[in-house]
Design a protein around this motif. Structure first.
Motif, PDB file in Angstrom:
ATOM      1  N   ASP A 193       0.819  -1.216   0.000  1.00  0.00           N
ATOM      2  CA  ASP A 193       0.000   0.000   0.000  1.00  0.00           C
ATOM      3  C   ASP A 193       0.853   1.266   0.000  1.00  0.00           C
ATOM      4  N   GLU A 194       2.189   1.114   0.035  1.00  0.00           N
ATOM      5  CA  GLU A 194       3.068   2.283   0.021  1.00  0.00           C
ATOM      6  C   GLU A 194       4.024   2.295  -1.172  1.00  0.00           C
ATOM      7  N   LYS A 195       4.505   1.111  -1.575  1.00  0.00           N
ATOM      8  CA  LYS A 195       5.514   1.070  -2.626  1.00  0.00           C
ATOM      9  C   LYS A 195       5.242  -0.066  -3.611  1.00  0.00           C
ATOM     10  N   ASN A 196       5.796   0.138  -4.821  1.00  0.00           N
ATOM     11  CA  ASN A 196       5.823  -0.904  -5.838  1.00  0.00           C
ATOM     12  C   ASN A 196       7.286  -1.333  -5.996  1.00  0.00           C
ATOM     13  N   LEU A 197       7.626  -2.473  -5.445  1.00  0.00           N
ATOM     14  CA  LEU A 197       9.020  -2.892  -5.343  1.00  0.00           C
ATOM     15  C   LEU A 197       9.381  -3.913  -6.408  1.00  0.00           C
ATOM     16  N   LYS A 198      10.618  -3.814  -6.881  1.00  0.00           N
ATOM     17  CA  LYS A 198      11.161  -4.805  -7.797  1.00  0.00           C
ATOM     18  C   LYS A 198      12.097  -5.708  -7.008  1.00  0.00           C
ATOM     19  N   LEU A 199      11.934  -7.023  -7.195  1.00  0.00           N
ATOM     20  CA  LEU A 199      12.722  -7.992  -6.447  1.00  0.00           C
ATOM     21  C   LEU A 199      13.594  -8.808  -7.390  1.00  0.00           C
ATOM     22  N   GLY A 200      14.655  -9.346  -6.865  1.00  0.00           N
ATOM     23  CA  GLY A 200      15.554 -10.205  -7.636  1.00  0.00           C
ATOM     24  C   GLY A 200      16.218 -11.213  -6.729  1.00  0.00           C
ATOM     25  N   TYR A 201      16.936 -12.160  -7.324  1.00  0.00           N
ATOM     26  CA  TYR A 201      17.601 -13.214  -6.566  1.00  0.00           C
ATOM     27  C   TYR A 201      19.084 -12.899  -6.428  1.00  0.00           C
ATOM     28  N   GLU A 202      19.541 -12.858  -5.196  1.00  0.00           N
ATOM     29  CA  GLU A 202      20.963 -12.653  -4.927  1.00  0.00           C
ATOM     30  C   GLU A 202      21.687 -13.984  -5.100  1.00  0.00           C
ATOM     31  N   ASP A 203      22.694 -13.968  -5.941  1.00  0.00           N
ATOM     32  CA  ASP A 203      23.446 -15.192  -6.248  1.00  0.00           C
ATOM     33  C   ASP A 203      22.544 -16.281  -6.806  1.00  0.00           C
ATOM     34  N   GLY A 204      21.438 -15.868  -7.407  1.00  0.00           N
ATOM     35  CA  GLY A 204      20.526 -16.825  -8.041  1.00  0.00           C
ATOM     36  C   GLY A 204      19.684 -17.638  -7.093  1.00  0.00           C
ATOM     37  N   SER A 205      19.697 -17.320  -5.784  1.00  0.00           N
ATOM     38  CA  SER A 205      18.961 -18.173  -4.841  1.00  0.00           C
ATOM     39  C   SER A 205      18.161 -17.385  -3.808  1.00  0.00           C
ATOM     40  N   LYS A 206      18.698 -16.305  -3.266  1.00  0.00           N
ATOM     41  CA  LYS A 206      18.053 -15.585  -2.183  1.00  0.00           C
ATOM     42  C   LYS A 206      17.329 -14.356  -2.711  1.00  0.00           C
ATOM     43  N   LEU A 207      16.045 -14.243  -2.359  1.00  0.00           N
ATOM     44  CA  LEU A 207      15.225 -13.135  -2.828  1.00  0.00           C
ATOM     45  C   LEU A 207      15.543 -11.862  -2.054  1.00  0.00           C
ATOM     46  N   GLN A 208      15.677 -10.752  -2.788  1.00  0.00           N
ATOM     47  CA  GLN A 208      15.956  -9.481  -2.144  1.00  0.00           C
ATOM     48  C   GLN A 208      15.380  -8.337  -2.980  1.00  0.00           C
ATOM     49  N   ILE A 209      15.288  -7.145  -2.353  1.00  0.00           N
ATOM     50  CA  ILE A 209      14.770  -5.961  -3.034  1.00  0.00           C
ATOM     51  C   ILE A 209      15.851  -5.360  -3.918  1.00  0.00           C
ATOM     52  N   VAL A 210      15.476  -5.011  -5.142  1.00  0.00           N
ATOM     53  CA  VAL A 210      16.391  -4.335  -6.062  1.00  0.00           C
ATOM     54  C   VAL A 210      16.194  -2.834  -5.896  1.00  0.00           C
ATOM     55  N   GLU A 211      17.193  -2.155  -5.417  1.00  0.00           N
ATOM     56  CA  GLU A 211      17.090  -0.717  -5.160  1.00  0.00           C
ATOM     57  C   GLU A 211      17.014   0.064  -6.472  1.00  0.00           C
ATOM     58  N   PRO A 212      16.138   1.094  -6.537  1.00  0.00           N
ATOM     59  CA  PRO A 212      16.036   1.920  -7.754  1.00  0.00           C
ATOM     60  C   PRO A 212      17.327   2.694  -8.002  1.00  0.00           C
ATOM     61  N   GLN A 213      17.690   2.850  -9.271  1.00  0.00           N
ATOM     62  CA  GLN A 213      18.946   3.495  -9.630  1.00  0.00           C
ATOM     63  C   GLN A 213      18.759   4.914 -10.142  1.00  0.00           C
ATOM     64  N   THR A 214      17.562   5.254 -10.628  1.00  0.00           N
ATOM     65  CA  THR A 214      17.325   6.583 -11.196  1.00  0.00           C
ATOM     66  C   THR A 214      16.151   7.249 -10.487  1.00  0.00           C
ATOM     67  N   ASP A 215      16.043   8.577 -10.688  1.00  0.00           N
ATOM     68  CA  ASP A 215      14.929   9.315 -10.096  1.00  0.00           C
ATOM     69  C   ASP A 215      13.596   8.830 -10.658  1.00  0.00           C
ATOM     70  N   GLU A 216      13.587   8.460 -11.927  1.00  0.00           N
ATOM     71  CA  GLU A 216      12.351   7.955 -12.540  1.00  0.00           C
ATOM     72  C   GLU A 216      11.921   6.646 -11.890  1.00  0.00           C
ATOM     73  N   GLU A 217      12.860   5.761 -11.616  1.00  0.00           N
ATOM     74  CA  GLU A 217      12.549   4.499 -10.948  1.00  0.00           C
ATOM     75  C   GLU A 217      12.075   4.738  -9.522  1.00  0.00           C
ATOM     76  N   ARG A 218      12.674   5.701  -8.833  1.00  0.00           N
ATOM     77  CA  ARG A 218      12.237   6.030  -7.465  1.00  0.00           C
ATOM     78  C   ARG A 218      10.814   6.585  -7.472  1.00  0.00           C
ATOM     79  N   GLN A 219      10.483   7.371  -8.507  1.00  0.00           N
ATOM     80  CA  GLN A 219       9.149   7.936  -8.593  1.00  0.00           C
ATOM     81  C   GLN A 219       8.119   6.842  -8.856  1.00  0.00           C
ATOM     82  N   ARG A 220       8.467   5.898  -9.732  1.00  0.00           N
ATOM     83  CA  ARG A 220       7.537   4.800 -10.038  1.00  0.00           C
ATOM     84  C   ARG A 220       7.351   3.888  -8.842  1.00  0.00           C
ATOM     85  N   GLU A 221       8.298   3.883  -7.929  1.00  0.00           N
ATOM     86  CA  GLU A 221       8.221   3.009  -6.760  1.00  0.00           C
ATOM     87  C   GLU A 221       7.153   3.461  -5.771  1.00  0.00           C
ATOM     88  N   ILE A 222       6.798   4.748  -5.800  1.00  0.00           N
ATOM     89  CA  ILE A 222       5.821   5.290  -4.847  1.00  0.00           C
ATOM     90  C   ILE A 222       4.411   4.894  -5.263  1.00  0.00           C
TER      91      ILE A 222
END
Length: 486
Positions: A193-222
């Motif tokens: 209800d606060e963010k739209n998060l993108k997730l990925g696998y660390e080392d192909g096995s562990k799920l984690q949040i992928v931090e936004p790299q640009t201002d546009e990505e940060r804006q889309r995350e809200i």
């Protein structure tokens, strides 16, 4: 030792995912990873099977090694009852587009514009079809680069919603996962209800949040909807598809028809049986068979008498009449348990009126009423979330409690008979009422405004059309014809 259950899908294949809260879930990403894996391995196979049956790829009849004898016919007759059931229900519910009207005309106009932008009639129809096939459907809300509010249909096979563990069962997160066609990289999106998060696998096995790299990505995350932008439309309490509980009957019908087809084909290749002591060479017999004729020349038996000879075919005896009765009974059961009419039934006349049809569709009416209640609840959630963002952007709001959502069952209607009865009784209708009865008119007030605008643009020397006067003249003419006038 207890027997294993032979039910087609395990209970876990259709259960809701629940968790304490979104915050706790983000702190325990391994639990979210387990949910995704369970959806892929346990829930998705059920959804895929239902999709296969809807597409006519009935799994049981099409599986390998149905007949043990390789030289015999192996027909696989597929009957798409699943498509018939879901398509009928889709057309019955939203063949006539539903009407969404607000008590406030300005808000109604805003909703109509929003619906036109999103082609809401087609969108709602797709949601109803997914509900019927899978027992659930999903839509995603977002605000586009055109600064308009959008809602779109998303794939059931890779989407699910997570609910809290309270009795209210409120949604706390939505998940979508998919792979690119051109790589093995998997994208996972988590909506709270606060963010739209993108997730990925660390080392192909562990799920984690992928931090936004640009201002546009940060804006889309809200997330400004102040709620989960993925909305689930449930078909019923158990999220069961409309043909799901007759899959076994569909398999039985396919099997019976396939066996009958195999019997007919095997009969052409039946084995010739010849009884008797014959003076017949093998090559001579082959030549006779090739010419579709056989000469039975007997030899004397041991006591010098002429022996008898006989020839016929060996083939499996099949009760065709019993098979037809069996298939008819199965087909009737499929229609009964899915509450759909059997249009091939001789008693199902094509000239039935809408009222007579309703009696034959009584059970369907009960199902439709339950489906509509759940659909309306999800539909109000759609406009409630859009209203939240509208308030944040100072663009007004939508009071969903004043939203009127109307479904019209798609049945043949004898409007002419109703109008004749009404006018014969001396009744009169306002122009607004008559226009509102038209299925292709979404808003009567808007249509009347357009009529008034056309009247203003009419040339001065051309007489205006008086609707009430025309109705009065028709009534007088009817009285003169029937002799009721003075």
């Amino acid at each position: 030792m207890a027997n294993k259950s032979k039910q087609r899908f395990p209970d876990e294949a259709n259960e809701h995912f629940t968790y304490e809260s979104a915050e706790k879930l983000l702190d325990n990403m391994e639990h979210l990873q387990q949910m995704i894996e369970q959806h892929k391995k346990v829930q998705r196979p059920r959804l895929q099977t239902l999709q296969n049956y809807f597409k006519g790829n009935n799994e049981t009849i099409l599986k390998d090694n149905r007949r043990r004898e390789e030289h015999l016919a192996d027909n696989r007759a597929v009957h798409n009852f699943a498509r018939y059931v879901s398509t009928f229900i889709q057309g019955y519910m939203v063949g006539i587009p539903l009407k969404t009207i607000h008590d406030d005309e300005d808000v109604s106009e805003r909703i109509r514009d929003m619906n036109r932008i999103n082609d809401a009639d087609e969108h709602n129809s797709e949601l109803v079809l997914d509900q019927s096939i899978y027992g659930r459907a999903y839509e995603l809300l977002y605000r586009g680069t055109d600064d308009e509010y959008h809602f779109t249909h998303v794939d059931v096979l890779n989407t699910f919603v997570i609910y809290d563990e309270t009795v209210e069962r409120k949604s706390i997160a939505g998940v979508r996962y998919f792979k690119s066609k051109y790589s093995d990289e998997e994208t996972i999106l988590l909506y709270t209800d606060e963010k739209n998060l993108k997730l990925g696998y660390e080392d192909g096995s562990k799920l984690q949040i992928v931090e936004p790299q640009t201002d546009e990505e940060r804006q889309r995350e809200i997330n400004n909807f102040q709620g989960i932008p993925i909305i689930e439309y449930e078909n019923n309490k158990f999220r069961q598809g409309d043909f799901e509980d007759v899959l076994a009957l569909i398999d039985m019908y396919d099997g019976a028809q396939s066996d009958l087809a195999n019997y007919s084909q095997d009969l052409n290749d039946a084995m010739l049986k010849i009884i008797g002591n014959l003076d017949l060479e093998v090559e001579e017999a082959k030549e006779m068979k090739k010419n579709n004729i056989i000469f039975l020349k007997t030899e004397p038996n041991a006591d010098g008498r002429e022996s008898t000879a006989n020839a016929d075919y060996i083939y499996k005896q099949y009760d065709v009449q019993g098979s037809e009765s069996y298939k008819t009974r199965i087909a009737n059961d499929i229609h009964l348990f899915t509450a759909t009419p059997n249009l091939s039934d001789e008693n199902f006349a094509g000239n039935m009126s809408g009222e007579v049809m309703k009696y034959k569709l009584f059970l369907m009416e009960q199902k439709r009423a339950a489906k509509e209640r759940r659909f309306k609840r999800a539909l109000r959630e759609r406009y409630r979330l859009i209203s939240n963002m509208m308030k944040t952007a100072s663009e007004g709001e939508i009071d969903v409690s004043k939203l009127n959502i109307t479904f019209t069952e798609n049945l043949p209607k004898n409007i002419e008979a109703e109008m004749k009865w009404f006018t014969d009784a001396g009744g009169q209708l306002s122009q607004k009422t008559m226009i509102s009865q038209l299925s292709f008119i979404e808003n009567a007030d808007e249509e009347i405004e357009q009529l008034e605008e056309e009247e203003k643009q009419r040339p001065i020397n051309q007489p205006q059309y008086d609707f009430e006067e025309h109705q009065h003249q028709n009534s007088q003419e009817h009285e003169e014809v029937t002799g009721d006038g003075e």
